[in-house]
Design a protein around this motif. Sequence first.
Motif, PDB file in Angstrom:
ATOM      1  N   ASP A 483       0.851  -1.189   0.000  1.00 11.88           N
ATOM      2  CA  ASP A 483       0.000   0.000   0.000  1.00 11.88           C
ATOM      3  C   ASP A 483       0.891   1.245   0.000  1.00 11.88           C
ATOM      4  OD1 ASP A 483       1.009  -0.235   2.557  1.00 11.88           O
ATOM      5  OD2 ASP A 483      -0.797   0.502   3.547  1.00 11.88           O
ATOM      6  N   VAL A 484       2.019   1.152  -0.685  1.00 13.54           N
ATOM      7  CA  VAL A 484       3.020   2.216  -0.687  1.00 13.54           C
ATOM      8  C   VAL A 484       2.715   3.228  -1.789  1.00 13.54           C
ATOM      9  CG1 VAL A 484       5.460   2.775  -0.926  1.00 13.54           C
ATOM     10  CG2 VAL A 484       4.771   0.647   0.216  1.00 13.54           C
ATOM     11  N   TYR A 485       2.495   4.464  -1.384  1.00 12.03           N
ATOM     12  CA  TYR A 485       2.354   5.581  -2.303  1.00 12.03           C
ATOM     13  C   TYR A 485       3.682   6.335  -2.344  1.00 12.03           C
ATOM     14  CZ  TYR A 485      -2.748   5.003  -1.996  1.00 12.03           C
ATOM     15  OH  TYR A 485      -4.029   4.509  -2.042  1.00 12.03           O
ATOM     16  N   ILE A 486       4.010   6.884  -3.489  1.00 16.31           N
ATOM     17  CA  ILE A 486       5.230   7.686  -3.629  1.00 16.31           C
ATOM     18  C   ILE A 486       4.851   9.023  -4.255  1.00 16.31           C
ATOM     19  CG2 ILE A 486       7.514   7.836  -4.688  1.00 16.31           C
ATOM     20  CD1 ILE A 486       7.633   4.806  -4.728  1.00 16.31           C
ATOM     21  N   PHE A 487       5.394  10.092  -3.725  1.00 16.51           N
ATOM     22  CA  PHE A 487       5.151  11.408  -4.312  1.00 16.51           C
ATOM     23  C   PHE A 487       6.425  12.227  -4.295  1.00 16.51           C
ATOM     24  CE2 PHE A 487       4.200  11.900   0.183  1.00 16.51           C
ATOM     25  CZ  PHE A 487       4.671  13.156   0.539  1.00 16.51           C
ATOM     26  N   GLY A 488       6.444  13.258  -5.133  1.00 17.41           N
ATOM     27  CA  GLY A 488       7.608  14.135  -5.241  1.00 17.41           C
ATOM     28  C   GLY A 488       7.252  15.566  -4.884  1.00 17.41           C
ATOM     29  N   VAL A 489       8.221  16.283  -4.352  1.00 16.98           N
ATOM     30  CA  VAL A 489       8.046  17.685  -3.965  1.00 16.98           C
ATOM     31  C   VAL A 489       9.248  18.477  -4.463  1.00 16.98           C
ATOM     32  CG1 VAL A 489       7.698  19.334  -2.087  1.00 16.98           C
ATOM     33  CG2 VAL A 489       6.829  16.997  -1.870  1.00 16.98           C
ATOM     34  N   SER A 490       9.006  19.602  -5.093  1.00 16.86           N
ATOM     35  CA  SER A 490      10.052  20.563  -5.436  1.00 16.86           C
ATOM     36  C   SER A 490       9.693  21.892  -4.782  1.00 16.86           C
ATOM     37  CB  SER A 490      10.170  20.736  -6.954  1.00 16.86           C
ATOM     38  OG  SER A 490      10.581  19.542  -7.582  1.00 16.86           O
ATOM     39  N   ALA A 491      10.669  22.540  -4.158  1.00 20.58           N
ATOM     40  CA  ALA A 491      10.390  23.787  -3.439  1.00 20.58           C
ATOM     41  C   ALA A 491      11.597  24.700  -3.490  1.00 20.58           C
ATOM     42  CB  ALA A 491      10.010  23.500  -1.984  1.00 20.58           C
ATOM     43  N   THR A 492      11.329  25.997  -3.506  1.00 22.84           N
ATOM     44  CA  THR A 492      12.419  26.967  -3.477  1.00 22.84           C
ATOM     45  C   THR A 492      12.885  27.188  -2.044  1.00 22.84           C
ATOM     46  OG1 THR A 492      10.831  28.803  -3.342  1.00 22.84           O
ATOM     47  CG2 THR A 492      11.532  28.119  -5.545  1.00 22.84           C
ATOM     48  N   ASP A 493      14.021  27.871  -1.902  1.00 22.03           N
ATOM     49  CA  ASP A 493      14.588  28.037  -0.566  1.00 22.03           C
ATOM     50  C   ASP A 493      13.756  28.955   0.314  1.00 22.03           C
ATOM     51  OD1 ASP A 493      15.184  30.337  -1.967  1.00 22.03           O
ATOM     52  OD2 ASP A 493      17.279  30.426  -1.363  1.00 22.03           O
ATOM     53  N   GLY A 494      12.837  29.716  -0.289  1.00 22.86           N
ATOM     54  CA  GLY A 494      11.935  30.515   0.533  1.00 22.86           C
ATOM     55  C   GLY A 494      11.089  29.655   1.451  1.00 22.86           C
ATOM     56  N   LEU A 495      10.799  28.438   1.030  1.00 20.88           N
ATOM     57  CA  LEU A 495      10.069  27.480   1.859  1.00 20.88           C
ATOM     58  C   LEU A 495      11.030  26.623   2.681  1.00 20.88           C
ATOM     59  CD1 LEU A 495       7.001  26.409   2.170  1.00 20.88           C
ATOM     60  CD2 LEU A 495       7.858  24.452   0.886  1.00 20.88           C
ATOM     61  N   MET A 496      12.073  26.114   2.030  1.00 22.91           N
ATOM     62  CA  MET A 496      12.960  25.148   2.666  1.00 22.91           C
ATOM     63  C   MET A 496      13.820  25.759   3.779  1.00 22.91           C
ATOM     64  SD  MET A 496      12.125  22.392   1.116  1.00 22.91           S
ATOM     65  CE  MET A 496      13.360  21.321   1.843  1.00 22.91           C
ATOM     66  N   ASP A 497      14.018  27.071   3.760  1.00 24.91           N
ATOM     67  CA  ASP A 497      14.820  27.707   4.813  1.00 24.91           C
ATOM     68  C   ASP A 497      14.122  27.702   6.165  1.00 24.91           C
ATOM     69  OD1 ASP A 497      16.913  28.187   3.137  1.00 24.91           O
ATOM     70  OD2 ASP A 497      16.584  30.351   2.924  1.00 24.91           O
ATOM     71  N   TYR A 498      12.796  27.505   6.171  1.00 26.41           N
ATOM     72  CA  TYR A 498      12.067  27.581   7.438  1.00 26.41           C
ATOM     73  C   TYR A 498      11.228  26.347   7.760  1.00 26.41           C
ATOM     74  CZ  TYR A 498      13.585  32.353   7.943  1.00 26.41           C
ATOM     75  OH  TYR A 498      14.371  33.454   8.103  1.00 26.41           O
ATOM     76  N   LEU A 499      11.164  25.398   6.853  1.00 22.52           N
ATOM     77  CA  LEU A 499      10.445  24.162   7.122  1.00 22.52           C
ATOM     78  C   LEU A 499      11.325  22.979   6.746  1.00 22.52           C
ATOM     79  CD1 LEU A 499       6.846  24.917   5.773  1.00 22.52           C
ATOM     80  CD2 LEU A 499       7.661  25.064   8.130  1.00 22.52           C
ATOM     81  N   ALA A 500      11.379  21.970   7.605  1.00 27.50           N
ATOM     82  CA  ALA A 500      12.141  20.767   7.320  1.00 27.50           C
ATOM     83  C   ALA A 500      11.392  19.900   6.318  1.00 27.50           C
ATOM     84  CB  ALA A 500      12.392  19.981   8.612  1.00 27.50           C
ATOM     85  N   ALA A 501      12.130  19.157   5.521  1.00 27.46           N
ATOM     86  CA  ALA A 501      11.516  18.299   4.511  1.00 27.46           C
ATOM     87  C   ALA A 501      10.572  17.281   5.143  1.00 27.46           C
ATOM     88  CB  ALA A 501      12.605  17.589   3.707  1.00 27.46           C
ATOM     89  N   GLU A 502      10.926  16.773   6.320  1.00 29.19           N
ATOM     90  CA  GLU A 502      10.067  15.795   6.995  1.00 29.19           C
ATOM     91  C   GLU A 502       8.707  16.392   7.332  1.00 29.19           C
ATOM     92  OE1 GLU A 502      13.104  16.615   7.852  1.00 29.19           O
ATOM     93  OE2 GLU A 502      14.329  14.863   8.374  1.00 29.19           O
ATOM     94  N   GLU A 503       8.687  17.649   7.785  1.00 28.70           N
ATOM     95  CA  GLU A 503       7.422  18.307   8.113  1.00 28.70           C
ATOM     96  C   GLU A 503       6.569  18.508   6.862  1.00 28.70           C
ATOM     97  OE1 GLU A 503       8.732  21.077  11.887  1.00 28.70           O
ATOM     98  OE2 GLU A 503       9.222  21.766   9.884  1.00 28.70           O
ATOM     99  N   ILE A 504       7.210  18.955   5.796  1.00 26.78           N
ATOM    100  CA  ILE A 504       6.497  19.154   4.535  1.00 26.78           C
ATOM    101  C   ILE A 504       5.907  17.841   4.053  1.00 26.78           C
ATOM    102  CG2 ILE A 504       6.768  19.848   2.128  1.00 26.78           C
ATOM    103  CD1 ILE A 504       9.101  21.660   3.078  1.00 26.78           C
ATOM    104  N   ALA A 505       6.704  16.772   4.145  1.00 30.23           N
ATOM    105  CA  ALA A 505       6.264  15.462   3.654  1.00 30.23           C
ATOM    106  C   ALA A 505       5.044  14.960   4.412  1.00 30.23           C
ATOM    107  CB  ALA A 505       7.414  14.463   3.766  1.00 30.23           C
ATOM    108  N   LYS A 506       5.019  15.130   5.718  1.00 27.25           N
ATOM    109  CA  LYS A 506       3.896  14.641   6.518  1.00 27.25           C
ATOM    110  C   LYS A 506       2.591  15.350   6.150  1.00 27.25           C
ATOM    111  CE  LYS A 506       6.706  13.292  10.505  1.00 27.25           C
ATOM    112  NZ  LYS A 506       7.058  13.604  11.927  1.00 27.25           N
ATOM    113  N   VAL A 507       2.656  16.658   5.983  1.00 28.62           N
ATOM    114  CA  VAL A 507       1.450  17.419   5.645  1.00 28.62           C
ATOM    115  C   VAL A 507       0.930  17.018   4.264  1.00 28.62           C
ATOM    116  CG1 VAL A 507       0.563  19.731   5.159  1.00 28.62           C
ATOM    117  CG2 VAL A 507       2.049  19.362   7.135  1.00 28.62           C
ATOM    118  N   LEU A 508       1.834  16.898   3.292  1.00 28.62           N
ATOM    119  CA  LEU A 508       1.409  16.605   1.931  1.00 28.62           C
ATOM    120  C   LEU A 508       0.975  15.157   1.754  1.00 28.62           C
ATOM    121  CD1 LEU A 508       4.075  18.642  -0.060  1.00 28.62           C
ATOM    122  CD2 LEU A 508       1.670  19.210   0.293  1.00 28.62           C
ATOM    123  N   ALA A 509       1.586  14.215   2.478  1.00 27.25           N
ATOM    124  CA  ALA A 509       1.204  12.810   2.355  1.00 27.25           C
ATOM    125  C   ALA A 509      -0.256  12.619   2.712  1.00 27.25           C
ATOM    126  CB  ALA A 509       2.092  11.949   3.256  1.00 27.25           C
TER     127      ALA A 509
END
Length: 561
Positions: A483-509
């Motif tokens: 039941d494995v879903y895979i998704f991709g995320v691309s983001a500029t540093d305006g987002l990545m400078d203040y949010l960790a990738a793990e946090e972004i991944a949890k919200v979007l998943a």
Amino acid sequence: MRMPLKVTSRSFFGPVAPTVSTTPAPSPPPSSTSDPSNNFRQLALASSACYLTPRILASAFSTSARQRKHLYSYYNPHSSSFMRRPTLAAPFLITVAAFLSTGNGPTGRTTRTFSDAASTHMGGSQRKDEGGNDCPFYGCPLHPVDVHYNTEPLKAILQNMRDIPAEKVDAEVLKGDSQTSGWNRRDAATLTLIGYKGGPVLQQINQDRAVVVSPFFAQVLDEDKENEKPNGGETKVDQSLHHKERILLGVFDGHAARGEIVSEYTVQTLPSTLAKKLADLPSDTEQPAEREASTIRALHESFVEMDTTAPADPSGGCTATVILRQDEKIYVANAGDSRSFVVAYRPSTKKVHLVYISREDKPSLPDEKARVESMGGQVYIPMRGTSRVVYHDPITGSPSGLAMSRSIGDWAAGKLGVIPDPIVDVMEIPQIVEAVIKNETTASGANDDCYVVDEAGELDTSSCSDERKALLEEQSNNSQKDDVYIFGVSATDGLMDYLAAEEIAKVLASALFDSGATHPVTACELLIFSAANGWQQDKQGRYRDDIAIAVSALRRPPTKE
């Protein structure tokens, strides 16, 4: 510094800022006809017409600062069995230096306008989006709108979407707005927010761009044999992919004067350029290795072509990071300090696995520093802050610093070792799925034996209750189910400078795949405002970078397809 992301409910938005006029910024005075990118500049400004911003953007989130932390992939990208970073054969190692002797533009690049590129790359329209609008030959691109500085009807739509689960977002909710024609889907989303960089509010320009093309088609119009075809010019299609899905997403962060022109050119031109290069790939069944090598080469050549043809005279550049899903593989190509990452998610366990994240191409990295210095460049590494490649601004003539070692455009820095060549990594989807299931099966102890202690205090493996055996068997079956879903995320540093990738991944998943969750557009809105709040707390309204994010599902379990 990054801010911890706090989400308490779907209704997380309060007042975001004092109301400001959303009247489009006044157009610049007409440029001289000698300006080769005048047409494209107006298109780039039109893309930012509603992106007006006050000095501050308040957020309804209450967050506290924490130290910036290093991000590591759940699976080490340098040792993983399902990801490899190929080395291109010598004939295909195309660098900036290889183009210095060609073309008629500065440093060997060919000076072109966007109208030139449009006639070459866009091709005839053969598809339509959900709103009935014509699409380019490669598919219907989804481009971002500003999450806050937009029209009143669009603000109302965004507000309504926050209050309902994703399953209830339909054409009636979207009200037929042309800007939301790509939102009546749950597998992809992209949004942006203009920054504040000082000066009058009406002069702010969003230099970030993003795109999702799903599905993404590889086909070209064979004009050379047009007269030989019964319909006067058919489309040549990669026949091996009629039954498979190809997806493209990415972001492009412009910088310096005219950076928005270069990023706009790249987001409009790269998909068509790449699609044409992918049209003649070898078969994935008969020549899989050659097909992979050709795909890597296509990505590499597309980035270099963007650099040589971009309207970057006399200045301007952008990052470029894209994710391409093709066959059972995921390709990530990156040049600059924007980031792309790949995530695996299992709804049955609610576990999110950060499979891969691209690196930031910074001048301080040993390999990047060595190349820059070998080409006569200088790398400035401060005690605090980011490293930079020192070059002379072609407009002002004064020394300047570029905070990355790879980019599209930036021709003045290109003479000193800043190259457009992307680092391309490849991941095998079946191996990702296998690794995720194996990891969770082992971690859950689903394969543990059933042990019971008898009256004498001895372990008795034969006396386990039927209920316990049934429970263990169910856990084992569930943990090994695909039941494995895979998704991709691309983001500029305006987002990545203040949010960790793990946090972004949890919200979007959750937004992409969970029942009853918020829509992916709303999830992106949450992430953008949370990052904006980080900028506000850190810079006190004096500065906020542009922010852009693109997300797309890349793989669904076989039972869900």
